[in-house]
Design an enzyme around this catalytic site. Structure first.
Site, PDB file in Angstrom:
ATOM      1  N   HIS A 114      46.760  45.490  22.804  1.00 44.10           N
ATOM      2  CA  HIS A 114      47.315  45.887  21.312  1.00 44.10           C
ATOM      3  C   HIS A 114      47.342  47.817  21.604  1.00 44.10           C
ATOM      4  O   HIS A 114      48.183  48.356  21.552  1.00 44.10           O
ATOM      5  CB  HIS A 114      46.398  46.594  20.249  1.00 44.10           C
ATOM      6  CG  HIS A 114      45.785  45.443  18.628  1.00 44.10           C
ATOM      7  ND1 HIS A 114      44.824  44.848  18.659  1.00 44.10           N
ATOM      8  CD2 HIS A 114      47.049  44.635  18.452  1.00 44.10           C
ATOM      9  CE1 HIS A 114      45.424  43.723  18.209  1.00 44.10           C
ATOM     10  NE2 HIS A 114      46.144  44.164  17.518  1.00 44.10           N
TER      11      HIS A 114
ATOM     12  N   LYS B  25      42.834  39.208   3.933  1.00 49.22           N
ATOM     13  CA  LYS B  25      43.101  38.613   5.102  1.00 49.22           C
ATOM     14  C   LYS B  25      41.005  38.689   5.335  1.00 49.22           C
ATOM     15  O   LYS B  25      40.972  37.799   6.253  1.00 49.22           O
ATOM     16  CB  LYS B  25      43.416  39.209   6.079  1.00 49.22           C
ATOM     17  CG  LYS B  25      44.925  38.989   6.665  1.00 49.22           C
ATOM     18  CD  LYS B  25      45.193  38.757   7.918  1.00 49.22           C
ATOM     19  CE  LYS B  25      46.703  38.078   8.470  1.00 49.22           C
ATOM     20  NZ  LYS B  25      47.140  38.460   9.872  1.00 49.22           N
TER      21      LYS B  25
ATOM     22  N   ARG C  76      53.958  37.877  20.922  1.00 44.49           N
ATOM     23  CA  ARG C  76      52.986  36.709  22.103  1.00 44.49           C
ATOM     24  C   ARG C  76      53.589  35.632  22.772  1.00 44.49           C
ATOM     25  O   ARG C  76      54.675  35.212  23.546  1.00 44.49           O
ATOM     26  CB  ARG C  76      51.736  36.105  21.582  1.00 44.49           C
ATOM     27  CG  ARG C  76      50.559  38.029  21.985  1.00 44.49           C
ATOM     28  CD  ARG C  76      49.456  38.048  21.114  1.00 44.49           C
ATOM     29  NE  ARG C  76      49.414  37.488  19.757  1.00 44.49           N
ATOM     30  CZ  ARG C  76      48.638  37.571  18.510  1.00 44.49           C
ATOM     31  NH1 ARG C  76      47.585  37.784  18.991  1.00 44.49           N
ATOM     32  NH2 ARG C  76      49.431  37.934  17.272  1.00 44.49           N
TER      33      ARG C  76
ATOM     34  N   SER D 159      43.310  39.179  17.776  1.00 43.64           N
ATOM     35  CA  SER D 159      41.755  39.522  16.882  1.00 43.64           C
ATOM     36  C   SER D 159      40.921  38.345  16.793  1.00 43.64           C
ATOM     37  O   SER D 159      39.419  38.439  17.448  1.00 43.64           O
ATOM     38  CB  SER D 159      41.953  40.544  16.643  1.00 43.64           C
ATOM     39  OG  SER D 159      42.773  41.618  16.979  1.00 43.64           O
TER      40      SER D 159
END
Ligand code: ADP
Length: 167
Positions: A19, A43, A97, A135
């Site tokens: 990030h 989430k 990514r 993460s």
């Protein structure tokens, strides 16, 4: 010339070196980067939104000043395109990514573009040292007492250790 404002939205649960790399790159593209930390209760994040904002604030300290693009960290809890408009921004910044991100990011960008054609989504790639970091895996590793200092700052690593330490 009008200021170019970009919003970088995410859950940042927790913020990683990936990030941070994207944020530093975004500073090359826009005049002001608004890091939008999603409440994202759906989430079920490990860290509260306040904790996540504090982590981001701490980790971007070195990217402030020296004539670099301004950075602001804010919480958001509404539809992203509405939030972007509220911030008078015109750009959404996302990190990309591997192939795995593409489908989701592609759909999100396309739907946002349909809802608000004036907003452009810009994808940035992290340095190859950080591209693979997520993460989700950082949390998995920390949960099993693994060392995550290659993936997050020591500040975040310490918070993860504390969160997972058993009494
Ligand atoms: P979200 O819940 O919105 O996916 P994340 O915090 O997981 O929130 O990610 C925010 C953005 O940062 C996404 O665009 C994601 O693809 C990007 N990102 C996360 N980790 C990396 C990384 N290591 N390299 C590049 N982009 C990344």
């Amino acid at each position: 010339m009008t200021e170019r404002i970009g919003v970088y939205p995410g859950t940042f649960d927790p913020v990683t070196l990936g990030h941070i790399d994207i944020i530093a790159r975004a500073q090359q593209v826009v005049d002001k980067v608004i890091i939008a930390v999603a409440g994202n209760e759906a989430k079920d994040p490990l860290f509260s939104v306040e904790e996540r904002v504090n982590m981001v604030e701490n980790d971007i300290e070195h990217l402030r000043g020296n004539g670099w693009a301004e950075i602001q960290v804010v919480v958001f809890d509404k539809l992203l395109v509405y939030f972007v408009q509220d911030m008078q921004a015109s750009i959404i910044i996302r990190g990309l990514r591997a192939v795995s991100d593409f489908e989701y990011e592609f759909q999100m960008a396309a739907m946002n573009a349909r809802m608000q054609p004036d907003i452009e989504t810009v994808f940035l790639m992290a340095s190859d040292r950080y591209q693979f970091i997520s993460s989700r895996f950082v949390k998995e590793i920390a949960r099993h007492d693994g060392d995550v200092t290659h993936f997050v700052t020591t500040h975040v690593s310490d918070l993860l250790i504390k969160r997972f330490s058993r009494p």
